[in-house]
Design a protein around this motif. Sequence first.
Motif, PDB file in Angstrom:
ATOM      1  N   LEU A  81       0.857  -1.181   0.000  1.00 46.94           N
ATOM      2  CA  LEU A  81       0.000   0.000   0.000  1.00 46.94           C
ATOM      3  C   LEU A  81       0.893   1.231   0.000  1.00 46.94           C
ATOM      4  O   LEU A  81       1.551   1.517   1.009  1.00 46.94           O
ATOM      5  CB  LEU A  81      -0.921   0.008   1.222  1.00 46.94           C
ATOM      6  N   GLN A  82       0.954   1.926  -1.114  1.00 49.97           N
ATOM      7  CA  GLN A  82       1.694   3.170  -1.208  1.00 49.97           C
ATOM      8  C   GLN A  82       0.777   4.303  -0.794  1.00 49.97           C
ATOM      9  O   GLN A  82      -0.280   4.505  -1.399  1.00 49.97           O
ATOM     10  CB  GLN A  82       2.198   3.397  -2.636  1.00 49.97           C
ATOM     11  N   MET A  83       1.187   5.029   0.251  1.00 49.22           N
ATOM     12  CA  MET A  83       0.347   6.087   0.802  1.00 49.22           C
ATOM     13  C   MET A  83       1.049   7.429   0.617  1.00 49.22           C
ATOM     14  O   MET A  83       2.129   7.653   1.161  1.00 49.22           O
ATOM     15  CB  MET A  83       0.085   5.825   2.287  1.00 49.22           C
ATOM     16  N   ASN A  84       0.451   8.289  -0.180  1.00 50.28           N
ATOM     17  CA  ASN A  84       0.997   9.614  -0.447  1.00 50.28           C
ATOM     18  C   ASN A  84       0.080  10.691   0.122  1.00 50.28           C
ATOM     19  O   ASN A  84      -1.102  10.436   0.394  1.00 50.28           O
ATOM     20  CB  ASN A  84       1.169   9.820  -1.947  1.00 50.28           C
ATOM     21  N   ASP A  85       0.647  11.881   0.269  1.00 51.86           N
ATOM     22  CA  ASP A  85      -0.125  13.022   0.773  1.00 51.86           C
ATOM     23  C   ASP A  85      -0.892  12.644   2.041  1.00 51.86           C
ATOM     24  O   ASP A  85      -2.101  12.869   2.157  1.00 51.86           O
ATOM     25  CB  ASP A  85      -1.100  13.527  -0.302  1.00 51.86           C
ATOM     26  N   LEU A  86      -0.181  12.058   2.980  1.00 51.48           N
ATOM     27  CA  LEU A  86      -0.819  11.585   4.202  1.00 51.48           C
ATOM     28  C   LEU A  86      -1.363  12.731   5.045  1.00 51.48           C
ATOM     29  O   LEU A  86      -0.776  13.835   5.084  1.00 51.48           O
ATOM     30  CB  LEU A  86       0.173  10.752   5.016  1.00 51.48           C
ATOM     31  N   LYS A  87      -2.473  12.454   5.700  1.00 48.63           N
ATOM     32  CA  LYS A  87      -3.158  13.433   6.537  1.00 48.63           C
ATOM     33  C   LYS A  87      -3.245  12.909   7.971  1.00 48.63           C
ATOM     34  O   LYS A  87      -3.231  11.684   8.178  1.00 48.63           O
ATOM     35  CB  LYS A  87      -4.559  13.676   5.988  1.00 48.63           C
ATOM     36  N   PRO A  88      -3.371  13.794   8.953  1.00 50.32           N
ATOM     37  CA  PRO A  88      -3.498  13.320  10.339  1.00 50.32           C
ATOM     38  C   PRO A  88      -4.643  12.323  10.519  1.00 50.32           C
ATOM     39  O   PRO A  88      -4.527  11.402  11.335  1.00 50.32           O
ATOM     40  CB  PRO A  88      -3.749  14.611  11.116  1.00 50.32           C
ATOM     41  N   GLU A  89      -5.693  12.464   9.757  1.00 49.18           N
ATOM     42  CA  GLU A  89      -6.825  11.536   9.877  1.00 49.18           C
ATOM     43  C   GLU A  89      -6.529  10.156   9.317  1.00 49.18           C
ATOM     44  O   GLU A  89      -7.348   9.249   9.459  1.00 49.18           O
ATOM     45  CB  GLU A  89      -8.084  12.111   9.206  1.00 49.18           C
ATOM     46  N   ASP A  90      -5.378   9.988   8.689  1.00 54.26           N
ATOM     47  CA  ASP A  90      -4.952   8.661   8.243  1.00 54.26           C
ATOM     48  C   ASP A  90      -4.277   7.878   9.375  1.00 54.26           C
ATOM     49  O   ASP A  90      -3.961   6.695   9.202  1.00 54.26           O
ATOM     50  CB  ASP A  90      -3.970   8.771   7.080  1.00 54.26           C
ATOM     51  N   THR A  91      -4.064   8.519  10.505  1.00 53.05           N
ATOM     52  CA  THR A  91      -3.445   7.839  11.650  1.00 53.05           C
ATOM     53  C   THR A  91      -4.314   6.683  12.117  1.00 53.05           C
ATOM     54  O   THR A  91      -5.503   6.855  12.394  1.00 53.05           O
ATOM     55  CB  THR A  91      -3.237   8.836  12.805  1.00 53.05           C
ATOM     56  N   ALA A  92      -3.714   5.496  12.160  1.00 56.76           N
ATOM     57  CA  ALA A  92      -4.463   4.287  12.519  1.00 56.76           C
ATOM     58  C   ALA A  92      -3.507   3.101  12.547  1.00 56.76           C
ATOM     59  O   ALA A  92      -2.360   3.209  12.096  1.00 56.76           O
ATOM     60  CB  ALA A  92      -5.578   4.022  11.506  1.00 56.76           C
TER      61      ALA A  92
END
Length: 121
Positions: A81-92
């Motif tokens: 899973l490549q995750m770009n432009d991460l946001k605080p709401e992606d915290t998990a």
Amino acid sequence: QVQLVESGGGLVQAGGSLRLSCTASGRTFISGAMGWFRQAPGKEREFVASIRRTESSTNYATSVKGRFTVSRDFAKNTVDLQMNDLKPEDTAVYYCAATYKVVLTLTSEYWGQGTQVTVSS
């Protein structure tokens, strides 16, 4: 039986990127879908992305579409899973999952232990 082990989690600043990897061992010919779910503190586990074996078709949660990319290496029995432009709401905590069925759901047969992703603002 199938064992799934995730790697690649960590701490990143908002706007940054991370790549998660999941390796399957054991009975590794997974004829169905593989993918990722996540669970934030105090929230229910939710679907993130999946990829089917047939046609390698992908599916994404609306909240990550355009920012995350799921890919699968059938020879290596991995799903990334490549995750770009991460946001605080992606915290998990991110969980890898696999099924012999066509569609990956919360009741799918196989799950990893999870890897923490923390995005700071």
